[in-house]
Design a protein around this motif. Structure first.
Motif, PDB file in Angstrom:
ATOM      1  N   VAL A 142       0.853  -1.187   0.000  1.00  0.00           N
ATOM      2  CA  VAL A 142       0.000   0.000   0.000  1.00  0.00           C
ATOM      3  C   VAL A 142       0.886   1.233   0.000  1.00  0.00           C
ATOM      4  O   VAL A 142       2.076   1.164   0.335  1.00  0.00           O
ATOM      5  N   CYS A 188      -7.751   5.390  -0.904  1.00  0.00           N
ATOM      6  CA  CYS A 188      -7.454   4.897  -2.248  1.00  0.00           C
ATOM      7  C   CYS A 188      -8.042   3.502  -2.355  1.00  0.00           C
ATOM      8  O   CYS A 188      -8.546   2.945  -1.374  1.00  0.00           O
ATOM      9  N   HIS A 189      -8.002   2.913  -3.539  1.00  0.00           N
ATOM     10  CA  HIS A 189      -8.530   1.557  -3.688  1.00  0.00           C
ATOM     11  C   HIS A 189      -7.686   0.754  -4.673  1.00  0.00           C
ATOM     12  O   HIS A 189      -7.010   1.312  -5.553  1.00  0.00           O
ATOM     13  N   TYR A 190      -7.762  -0.563  -4.516  1.00  0.00           N
ATOM     14  CA  TYR A 190      -7.031  -1.515  -5.355  1.00  0.00           C
ATOM     15  C   TYR A 190      -8.018  -2.274  -6.218  1.00  0.00           C
ATOM     16  O   TYR A 190      -9.101  -2.656  -5.755  1.00  0.00           O
ATOM     17  N   TRP A 197      -2.919   0.089  -7.230  1.00  0.00           N
ATOM     18  CA  TRP A 197      -3.664   1.007  -6.372  1.00  0.00           C
ATOM     19  C   TRP A 197      -3.976   2.290  -7.130  1.00  0.00           C
ATOM     20  O   TRP A 197      -3.196   2.734  -7.968  1.00  0.00           O
ATOM     21  N   SER A 198      -5.105   2.877  -6.824  1.00  0.00           N
ATOM     22  CA  SER A 198      -5.469   4.146  -7.437  1.00  0.00           C
ATOM     23  C   SER A 198      -4.679   5.285  -6.795  1.00  0.00           C
ATOM     24  O   SER A 198      -3.956   5.094  -5.813  1.00  0.00           O
ATOM     25  N   GLU A 252     -13.333   8.475  -7.513  1.00  0.00           N
ATOM     26  CA  GLU A 252     -12.092   8.413  -6.743  1.00  0.00           C
ATOM     27  C   GLU A 252     -11.885   9.681  -5.916  1.00  0.00           C
ATOM     28  O   GLU A 252     -10.829  10.317  -5.950  1.00  0.00           O
TER      29      GLU A 252
END
Length: 389
Positions: A142, A188-190, A197-198, A252
């Motif tokens: 991360v 954030c996201h995966y 990851w974004s 996002e």
């Protein structure tokens, strides 16, 4: 008056022959009946399907039909609670389901959703685990700013295109929300489809929580409460219910939603999806469950309205003191509540209360819901019952 030629034609026209119905054989009737019976076996007892497969060849054939799992899930619709996690990644079964042998006791459970479990290893690393298939996926590191993950969520990437009754092995998303200093939170996201990851997004919270032992530091917290998935957005509880963090998975971006104007309650606060894609808010105070709903006003802005107050003493046969609101499970539309000695689910519409299991650790549990259909009902018969009648 003599009949016309048209009348004569109508009289002479022979009736249209009815299609001949081919009667089904007694054996086919028996198999159809057996199939309907097997569909009604309770999903909260997967072992009943195994026992049924050992009755006779007819029952085994019905269970081994490739269409049976989909029909079984469509018939029941609501997945059962297969087990419960008490903070760590050791599934305590509440049914006859036993996951494939795996030792993840060194990990903590952050979230359970759509048949998957999000794990965090304190020494570093995030994992997505499917207890049904045993599949374990390690996520890339991360961003450095997430030195300590405060909360996260795992969900199926298909969104509304999937009914989430059998999305094992499909693409998934993992969203993280972390605490910061000076009133800043980040997210954030995966995506398992992109494997990355974004970009990080940030939000400023005006309310600042000051820990008593850190008077020179202004910081905020993100509660370890399951997030609510409403449309394409995840809602997390922040600062003991004083803030709601909204993370838009499509846009996002991270924003702040003010909670209802109520006093801070330390007996548990959760957010949850409501009908028509609205956001719900619940908390416990003075042995009562308070439910609020986000409505859209004439000006187009959302505002909270009190939905109802439920006296918890009327829901439990023998009421136990210190009820605590632990979370919400959208797959079964239930509030999760712990008391001094047990974990309960409360259906919001019917107020039906079920005891899940006895309490092992107060205020910390995560329910795992999914359909589990043993291999005998998925087209492959176990060796122990494959031979003989």
């Amino acid at each position: 008056m003599p009949p016309t030629t048209a009348h004569r034609r109508r009289r002479r026209r022979s009736p249209r022959p009815r299609p001949r119905r081919i009667p089904r054989s007694p054996a086919q009737l028996v198999e159809d009946t057996v199939g309907e019976i097997l569909l009604r076996l309770p999903p909260n007892d997967p072992a009943s399907l195994v026992r049924a497969s050992a009755v006779c060849k007819t029952w085994r054939r019905a269970l081994a039909d490739p269409t049976f799992p989909a029909r079984y899930r469509a018939f029941h619709r609501t997945p059962p609670v297969l087990g419960i996690f008490w903070g760590d990644a050791v599934l305590v079964p509440t049914t006859s389901f036993r996951p494939p042998a795996a030792d993840h006791s060194d990990c903590n459970v952050l979230d359970c959703r759509h048949g998957r479990v999000l794990l965090e290893n304190p020494s570093g690393g995030l994992f997505v685990w499917d207890p049904i298939t045993g599949d374990l996926r390690r996520l890339p590191p991360v961003p450095d700013i997430f030195s300590l993950v405060c909360n996260g969520a795992v969900l199926c990437a298909a969104g509304a295109r999937c009914d989430h009754l059998a999305c094992h092995g499909d693409a998934f998303l993992v969203a993280l929300v972390g605490a910061g200093i000076d009133g800043v939170v980040h997210a954030c996201h995966y995506s398992s489809e992109t494997g990355a990851w974004s970009a990080l997004t940030f939000a400023l919270i005006e309310y600042i929580y000051l820990p008593p032992d850190h008077s020179n530091t202004t910081c905020i917290t993100v509660d370890n409460v399951p997030a609510a998935l409403v449309g394409d957005a995840l809602y997390f509880i922040g600062d003991f219910g004083n803030e709601i963090l909204r993370y838009d998975l499509v846009g996002e971006n991270l924003g702040v939603v003010d909670p209802p104007d109520v006093e801070t309650c330390y007996d548990g606060v959760v957010v949850m999806p409501e009908e028509n894609g609205r956001l719900g808010f619940a908390f416990v105070k003075a042995n009562s469950l308070h439910l609020w709903l986000m409505e859209t006003g004439p000006d187009g802005f959302g505002r909270w309205e009190k939905r109802r107050v439920i006296d918890l003493e009327t829901l439990f046969p023998v009421f136990n003191l210190s009820p605590y609101l632990t979370g919400f499970v959208d797959a079964i539309n239930c509030i999760v509540m712990t008391t001094d000695d047990a974990v309960y689910t409360i259906e919001l519409e019917s107020l039906l209360t079920r005891k899940v299991c006895k309490t092992e650790k107060p205020y910390c549990c995560c329910l795992y819901t999914s359909f589990y259909i043993p291999t005998c009902a998925s087209g492959v018969l176990p060796a122990s019952v494959a031979n003989g009648d």
